[in-house]
Motif scaffolding. Sequence first.
Motif, short mmCIF file in Angstrom:
data_model
loop_
_atom_site.label_atom_id
_atom_site.label_comp_id
_atom_site.label_asym_id
_atom_site.label_seq_id
_atom_site.Cartn_x
_atom_site.Cartn_y
_atom_site.Cartn_z
N ASP A 33 0.85 -1.19 0.00
CA ASP A 33 0.00 0.00 0.00
C ASP A 33 0.88 1.24 0.00
N LYS A 34 0.29 2.37 -0.34
CA LYS A 34 1.06 3.62 -0.38
C LYS A 34 0.45 4.66 0.54
N VAL A 35 1.31 5.53 1.06
CA VAL A 35 0.85 6.72 1.77
C VAL A 35 1.28 7.93 0.94
N LYS A 36 0.48 8.98 1.01
CA LYS A 36 0.80 10.22 0.32
C LYS A 36 1.66 11.07 1.24
N THR A 37 2.72 11.66 0.70
CA THR A 37 3.57 12.52 1.52
C THR A 37 3.33 13.98 1.17
N ALA A 38 3.84 14.85 2.03
CA ALA A 38 3.77 16.30 1.81
C ALA A 38 5.16 16.88 1.99
N VAL A 39 5.49 17.87 1.19
CA VAL A 39 6.77 18.57 1.31
C VAL A 39 6.54 19.87 2.06
N HIS A 40 7.28 20.06 3.13
CA HIS A 40 7.21 21.29 3.91
C HIS A 40 8.42 22.14 3.58
N ASP A 41 8.16 23.35 3.08
CA ASP A 41 9.23 24.26 2.67
C ASP A 41 9.23 25.47 3.59
N PHE A 42 10.41 25.96 3.87
CA PHE A 42 10.58 27.09 4.79
C PHE A 42 11.03 28.30 3.98
N ARG A 43 10.12 29.26 3.79
CA ARG A 43 10.38 30.40 2.91
C ARG A 43 10.29 31.73 3.63
N GLY A 44 10.40 31.71 4.94
CA GLY A 44 10.38 32.96 5.67
C GLY A 44 9.00 33.39 6.15
N ASP A 45 7.99 32.54 5.93
CA ASP A 45 6.65 32.83 6.43
C ASP A 45 6.57 32.45 7.91
N GLN A 46 5.44 32.71 8.52
CA GLN A 46 5.29 32.38 9.94
C GLN A 46 5.25 30.87 10.18
N THR A 47 4.92 30.11 9.15
CA THR A 47 4.96 28.65 9.23
C THR A 47 5.40 28.11 7.89
N TYR A 48 5.50 26.80 7.77
CA TYR A 48 5.97 26.19 6.53
C TYR A 48 4.90 26.23 5.45
N LEU A 49 5.33 26.16 4.21
CA LEU A 49 4.44 26.00 3.06
C LEU A 49 4.37 24.51 2.76
#
Length: 197
Positions: A44-60
């Motif tokens: 089976d598969k799980v979907k992943t998410a990429v968290h990017d840090f671009r200077g906002d108050q939290t990750y994108l």
Amino acid sequence: MPGKKILMLVGDFGEDYEIMVPFQALQAVGHEVHAVCPERAAGDKVKTAVHDFRGDQTYLETRGHDFELNATFAEVDPADYDALVVPGGRAPEYLRTYDEVLDMVRHFFDAEKPVASICHGPQILAAAGVLDGYELTAYPAVQAEVTAAGCSWVDGVVTDRNLVTGQAWPDHPEWIAGFLDLLGTDIHHGEVAAADD
């Protein structure tokens, strides 16, 4: 020294780099890694998410990959494993609602086996009630939650007894190196000889 057998807890929208990089890096140095998710089987598969840090108050957050599980959650016995990896992302907020997940985590702490957790992963450790007296770090937004579970906060990668923690995927080099130390992994770098002309 033979490689260790390592269990990795993952779920939908876990952080892509925090799953993929240690999964592959640990195998590259000779360890066997089984990635499992509640209610899912090998293949089976799980979907992943990429968290990017671009200077906002939290990750994108953006969509990552489909990550294929290579073991079945309901069939694994934590006693068969030498160590545990708990990645971050959004998965920990719901993985910690499974009693079986919390029991697995408790096994590794009760047996004082190596545990590596990063980013939001310590949310699972806090829910399992295993953090009392530890020094650790996590994604800064969960500092209040993990310190309420009885640990002392440290900025930056920290190893305390059997636990190594990092704040997010930019910590990978130091975090993975700390985990390899806990595992007793001895990596020898040989010289690369130039090819004859």
